[in-house]
Design a protein around this motif. Structure first.
Motif, mmCIF file in Angstrom:
data_model
loop_
_atom_site.group_PDB
_atom_site.id
_atom_site.type_symbol
_atom_site.label_atom_id
_atom_site.label_comp_id
_atom_site.label_asym_id
_atom_site.label_seq_id
_atom_site.Cartn_x
_atom_site.Cartn_y
_atom_site.Cartn_z
ATOM 1 N N ALA A 194 0.927 -1.196 -0.006
ATOM 2 C CA ALA A 194 -0.149 0.097 0.028
ATOM 3 C C ALA A 194 0.726 1.257 0.058
ATOM 4 N N LYS A 202 1.467 4.032 1.433
ATOM 5 C CA LYS A 202 1.262 4.844 2.740
ATOM 6 C C LYS A 202 2.284 6.046 2.688
ATOM 7 N N HIS A 221 1.124 -7.907 9.009
ATOM 8 C CA HIS A 221 0.537 -7.202 8.023
ATOM 9 C C HIS A 221 -0.512 -6.412 8.892
ATOM 10 N N SER A 222 -1.082 -5.217 8.483
ATOM 11 C CA SER A 222 -2.196 -4.327 9.039
ATOM 12 C C SER A 222 -2.376 -3.433 8.012
ATOM 13 N N THR A 223 -3.878 -3.255 7.930
ATOM 14 C CA THR A 223 -4.388 -2.168 7.076
ATOM 15 C C THR A 223 -4.162 -0.940 7.759
ATOM 16 N N GLU A 224 -3.736 -0.735 9.141
ATOM 17 C CA GLU A 224 -3.518 0.318 9.734
ATOM 18 C C GLU A 224 -2.128 0.305 10.377
ATOM 19 N N ASP A 234 1.562 -2.442 5.802
ATOM 20 C CA ASP A 234 0.322 -2.828 4.723
ATOM 21 C C ASP A 234 0.920 -3.496 3.445
ATOM 22 N N ASP A 280 -8.422 -9.389 0.077
ATOM 23 C CA ASP A 280 -9.523 -9.462 0.948
ATOM 24 C C ASP A 280 -9.468 -11.114 1.011
ATOM 25 N N GLU A 335 -4.903 -12.154 6.758
ATOM 26 C CA GLU A 335 -4.501 -11.333 7.047
ATOM 27 C C GLU A 335 -3.153 -10.825 7.450
#
Length: 616
Positions: A516, A518, A561-564, A601, A606, A610
């Motif tokens: 991502a 970021k 991994h983390s989306t935040e 990230d 999906d 995760e």
């Protein structure tokens, strides 16, 4: 969403008799936080009898003032707020502080996540703006000393209405703030509404702004500025403020007024106090850090002779139960782990040298859950292995700058980076870009050039640890400020065709082009400067290479991994000119406290798990 509501049980004015009974007849000792009180010290030293006489005289004055109130009329200590009141993160016009107390009522985890995201975004703006202002000032001719950009950044954000939690004077927890959050500047505490005084140690709703004419304290900063402080963590004896000279020496008696009276009133009404501890901590940005340690209640206070012979007010605070571990305690524990790990945590360590000496700082390996030692089974590399075939096919400019010691304001490398250096003097990334060009072997500048950051390798002490929830993870033992370089994401770099062949064997591959982006949020100042445009130059062609970490890897492969996330990837080139194969460097996306797990990230679909399975 959080909404403020009133304290229904705190609306009655205490009688004069109750006030006198609440003033303890026995006098003891405590400390206070320094504020801007610059009265010169008197020559005579008072006697204890004079101090106690002054104390009782002040008590009688306070009791007399409260006795004149009409007890039949309830006072709205904490004003009721209708349901349609906007969230506490709403904005106020500049230079205006609230006139009402309110408490934030949490409505679940989703609500906390929402406010946490707002808080992180606000802190990111503050950090980015501070770095931008510092870099702009340091580029001026003849400028050598760093400016106080923390003040300027806070002022600009206030002018733009970007301060949080300003519509009500919040009692208790601040939406989005978590115990253990660390801050580098006191002005940042003001920006998010955790503590509203840029200098004073006691923040309170002052008497002239209070609906009942009484000051109410809501937060304090404990930083050792008063000689009579006593702090054991769960129990704190806090000295009142006032009576100090320019050198923070007690030079006269304290009075039961302003913040001191606010502390006494908060004790009477049972209002909890937010406690922020400040202490010296070695980092590249500031000489002190501030850690939020949770909510405390004032259980008693007294007046006594301090160490300097002058009367001081002391307030005993006890930490409320059911809260998370204090951030200051975690910091001290992390500091002990860096120097004597086997003393403070004798069981679980497998090795203190996972890198085998490849890194300049140690990488710990810890597992107190099972007997898995899998990270020891791989060859550790500090930098990605890029074949000469790949690096030799460069399409970029194969030359360097002509600087002698360090890059200036208009050298070749500065122009390649869009007309500005990517880092400040401390090696902090000023803002994310599609790619950063660092100085390389063809440049005339030396190793101390501030455009050579990532090539120096790992500088933060990290620990690979075993977790029941995520398998292997990585946490930091150091404090990492936003924009600081952490490490390279290392593996064997493969072309697209090579990756297709290797993937047939089932070997785990990582695709940096899917991470991502970021980096776009680091340094984004659109809310401060509407004309701000995210950098699009220098640019890169599509990045479609893969990295094989099945045999060669480094500590980055174990980051969850983390989306935040709190870590971002930034493409960097310095040792070759093939734009299609930049190095993948990891930077802190926010301030990261010691013992906090790092997360990135990976841009997972999906349908995928995760967490990357490469480490399990």
């Amino acid at each position: 969403m959080n909404s403020p509501f009133s304290f229904p049980d705190l609306n009655l004015t205490p009688s004069a008799a109750a006030v006198m009974m609440s003033l303890p007849p026995i006098l003891h000792v405590v400390k206070s936080e320094p504020i801007d009180d610059h009265t010169p010290p008197p020559t005579p030293t008072p006697t204890p009898s004079d101090i106690y006489a002054e104390y009782y005289r002040l008590c009688e004055r306070v009791a007399s003032a409260l006795a004149g109130r009409n007890d039949s009329n309830p006072l709205a200590i904490i004003v009721p707020v209708p349901d349609e009141t906007p969230a506490l993160s709403s904005r106020l016009p500049p230079h205006e502080r609230p006139h009402e107390l309110a408490r934030a009522a949490s409505r679940g985890r989703d609500d906390h996540i929402h406010h946490r995201a707002i808080l992180k975004r606000t802190r990111a703006i503050y950090d980015s703006l501070r770095l931008h202002l510092t870099a702009s000032e340091m580029r001026l001719p003849g400028r050598r000393r760093k400016p106080r950009a923390d003040y300027t950044a806070a002022g600009l954000m206030k002018e733009r209405g970007l301060w949080l939690n300003q519509d009500k004077h919040v009692v208790g927890s601040i939406p989005g703030v978590e115990i253990g959050d660390m801050f580098l500047y006191r002005l940042e505490l003001c920006v998010i509404g955790l503590h509203g005084q840029p200098q004073g140690g006691i923040d309170c709703l002052t008497a002239n702004r209070s609906s009942n004419g009484e000051p109410i304290a809501t937060s304090i900063i404990v930083s050792g500025g008063y000689e009579d402080d006593e702090d054991t963590g769960e129990v704190l004896v806090y000295s009142g403020h006032g009576g100090q000279d320019n050198l923070h020496r007690q030079c006269r008696h304290q009075r039961l007024e302003n913040g001191n009276l606010g502390m006494e009133r908060s004790m009477h009404y049972g209002i909890e106090i937010r406690v922020i501890r400040g202490f010296k901590y070695d980092n590249a940005v500031s000489s002190k850090v501030y850690v939020y340690d949770g909510l405390y209640r004032i259980v008693e206070y007294w007046f006594d002779v301090g160490r300097s012979g002058f009367g001081v007010f002391k307030f005993k605070l006890v930490r409320m139960e059911g809260q998370g571990e204090m951030g200051s305690r975690r910091m001290r524990f992390a500091q002990a782990l860096r120097t004597r790990p086997l003393v403070v945590r004798p069981n679980g360590y497998i090795t203190f040298n996972l890198s085998g000496g490849v890194e300049s700082v140690p990488v710990y390996l810890f597992n107190d859950i099972d007997f898995d030692r899998e990270p020891e089974g791989y060859e550790y590399i500090a930098r990605s292995a890029i074949s000469s075939v790949i690096s030799g096919q460069g399409e970029g400019v194969n030359r360097g700058c002509d600087c002698r010691y360090s890059c200036g304001s208009d050298c070749f490398c500065v122009r390649r980076n869009g007309g500005e250096l990517a880092y400040d003097g401390d090696g902090t990334l000023l803002r994310g870009k599609p790619v950063v060009f660092e100085c390389g072997v063809l440049c005339g500048c030396g190793p101390s050039c501030k455009n050579r950051v990532t090539q120096k390798g790992l500088s933060k002490r990290l620990e690979v640890f075993r977790s029941r929830e995520t398998g292997w993870g990585v946490r930091t033992l150091d404090f990492i400020q936003a924009g600081a370089f952490i490490c390279e994401y290392a593996g064997v770099v493969l072309t697209k065709d090579q990756a297709e062949i290797v993937s047939m064997n089932g070997d785990p591959l990582v695709y940096p082009g899917r991470f991502a982006e970021k980096w776009r949020t680091l340094g984004d100042l659109f809310q401060v400067y509407p004309e701000y445009v995210q950098p699009s130059y220098p640019s890169l062609p599509p990045v479609d290479f893969a990295m094989d970490v099945s045999k060669l890897r480094n500590v980055a492969s174990y980051i969850s991994h983390s989306t935040e996330p709190n870590v971002m990837s930034q493409f960097v080139l310095h040792d070759h000119s093939n734009l299609k194969f930049p190095r993948v460097m990891l930077f802190a996306l926010e301030n990261i406290s010691p013992l906090t797990e790092l997360s990135l990230d990976y841009g997972l679909d999906d349908k995928l798990e995760e967490r990357l399975a490469i480490c399990n």
